[in-house]
Design a protein around this motif. Structure first.
Motif, PDB file in Angstrom:
ATOM      1  N   UNK A  28       0.847  -1.195   0.000  1.00  0.00           N
ATOM      2  CA  UNK A  28       0.000   0.000   0.000  1.00  0.00           C
ATOM      3  C   UNK A  28       0.886   1.249   0.000  1.00  0.00           C
ATOM      4  N   UNK A  29       1.861   1.267   0.928  1.00  0.00           N
ATOM      5  CA  UNK A  29       2.745   2.443   1.072  1.00  0.00           C
ATOM      6  C   UNK A  29       3.624   2.640  -0.151  1.00  0.00           C
ATOM      7  N   UNK A  30       4.232   1.534  -0.606  1.00  0.00           N
ATOM      8  CA  UNK A  30       5.275   1.650  -1.629  1.00  0.00           C
ATOM      9  C   UNK A  30       4.699   1.768  -3.040  1.00  0.00           C
ATOM     10  N   UNK A  31       3.607   1.084  -3.311  1.00  0.00           N
ATOM     11  CA  UNK A  31       3.129   1.008  -4.696  1.00  0.00           C
ATOM     12  C   UNK A  31       1.696   1.503  -4.894  1.00  0.00           C
ATOM     13  N   UNK A  32       1.073   1.984  -3.822  1.00  0.00           N
ATOM     14  CA  UNK A  32      -0.294   2.503  -3.960  1.00  0.00           C
ATOM     15  C   UNK A  32      -1.340   1.433  -4.214  1.00  0.00           C
ATOM     16  N   UNK A  33      -1.013   0.176  -3.873  1.00  0.00           N
ATOM     17  CA  UNK A  33      -2.038  -0.875  -3.999  1.00  0.00           C
ATOM     18  C   UNK A  33      -3.102  -0.644  -2.918  1.00  0.00           C
ATOM     19  N   UNK A  34      -4.236  -1.308  -3.063  1.00  0.00           N
ATOM     20  CA  UNK A  34      -5.224  -1.250  -1.990  1.00  0.00           C
ATOM     21  C   UNK A  34      -5.291  -2.612  -1.301  1.00  0.00           C
ATOM     22  N   UNK A  35      -5.562  -2.563  -0.005  1.00  0.00           N
ATOM     23  CA  UNK A  35      -5.628  -3.791   0.809  1.00  0.00           C
ATOM     24  C   UNK A  35      -7.055  -4.007   1.265  1.00  0.00           C
TER      25      UNK A  35
END
Ligand code: AMP
Length: 229
Positions: A28-35
């Motif tokens: 989430x922090x590094x690549x802007x993925x969603x969890x």
């Protein structure tokens, strides 16, 4: 209904404390993925005292699974509200049962245009899980829920004892991380893991087995490689 264009997804399958939440937060922090953590969603409902929260409180505190229908409703609502243009999505702790896995399959076929799903199986002995969970502390701020460890050798110690580095809230032990409940959660995990893996195999999902005892950086690099980042 427009289909969602997010193309990459992980399903994190592993015992509680295997590192699913930790690696989700890094992505989430590094690549802007969603969890999508169904555990976090459940805890938010309980903290906010919603009707649903009252219904599921006992199951969570005693380490049992929440009803499949409730979980599926939560997941559909979450997808409607949260997933827009994220480059990737992590399903953390979901699906947890075969019923959920079947509905998950329907959901992604209906809602996503071309999602490539990699199943990540975190492998770690139960003895280490018990050690990790007993030393795990979680941020008490339900919007944050950052995870820390009291273990001497851990790279996840908070800088100030008992305080969250990210938001300054107090760190607490989750009710279900208490030793009485850990055994029940492990037993439930083992009961469902193999049927889920068989399901994924039968539906041609790619399954990767990860040594969750390896150093954090090594596991992270492996996950990035799998994600093609
Ligand atoms: P977790 O934070 O993923 O370890 O989940 C904590 C607790 O939330 C579990 O022990 C269950 O009681 C409940 N829970 C979370 N996800 C699910 C799910 N997909 N199905 C049923 N119960 C769940």
């Amino acid at each position: 209904m427009n289909k969602i264009s997010t193309q990459k997804a992980f399903i994190f399958l592993g015992a509680p404390g295997a590192g699913k939440g930790t690696f989700s937060q890094i992505f989430v922090r590094k690549f802007g993925w969603v969890q999508l953590s169904t555990g976090d969603l459940c805890r938010k409902h309980i903290a906010q005292g919603t009707d649903l929260g009252k219904q599921i409180d006992f199951a969570i505190k005693s380490g049992k699974l929440v009803d499949d229908v409730i979980i599926i409703d939560m997941v559909s609502q979450w997808i409607d509200e949260h997933i827009k243009m994220a480059p990737g999505i992590i399903f953390d702790g979901f699906p947890r049962t075969l019923v959920q896995a079947r509905l998950f399959l329907e959901l992604i076929q209906k809602r996503f245009s071309e999602l490539v799903v990699n199943v990540i199986q975190f492998e770690i002995p139960d003895s280490l899980i018990i050690e990790r969970l007993s030393a795990r502390k979680t941020c008490s701020n339900k919007q944050c829920q950052a995870i820390y460890s009291l273990l001497e050798q851990s790279t996840q110690k908070s800088q100030k004892n008992g305080i969250c580095d990210k938001c300054g809230s107090v760190l607490i032990q989750r009710e279900d991380d208490k030793s009485e409940t850990i055994a029940a959660r492990l037993q439930i995990y083992h009961q469902h893991a193999q049927p889920l893996l068989d399901f994924y195999k039968n539906h041609n999902f790619i399954i990767h087995r990860i040594n969750a005892q390896a150093p954090l950086q090594m596991v992270q690099s492996e996950l990035e490689m799998i994600a093609g980042i």
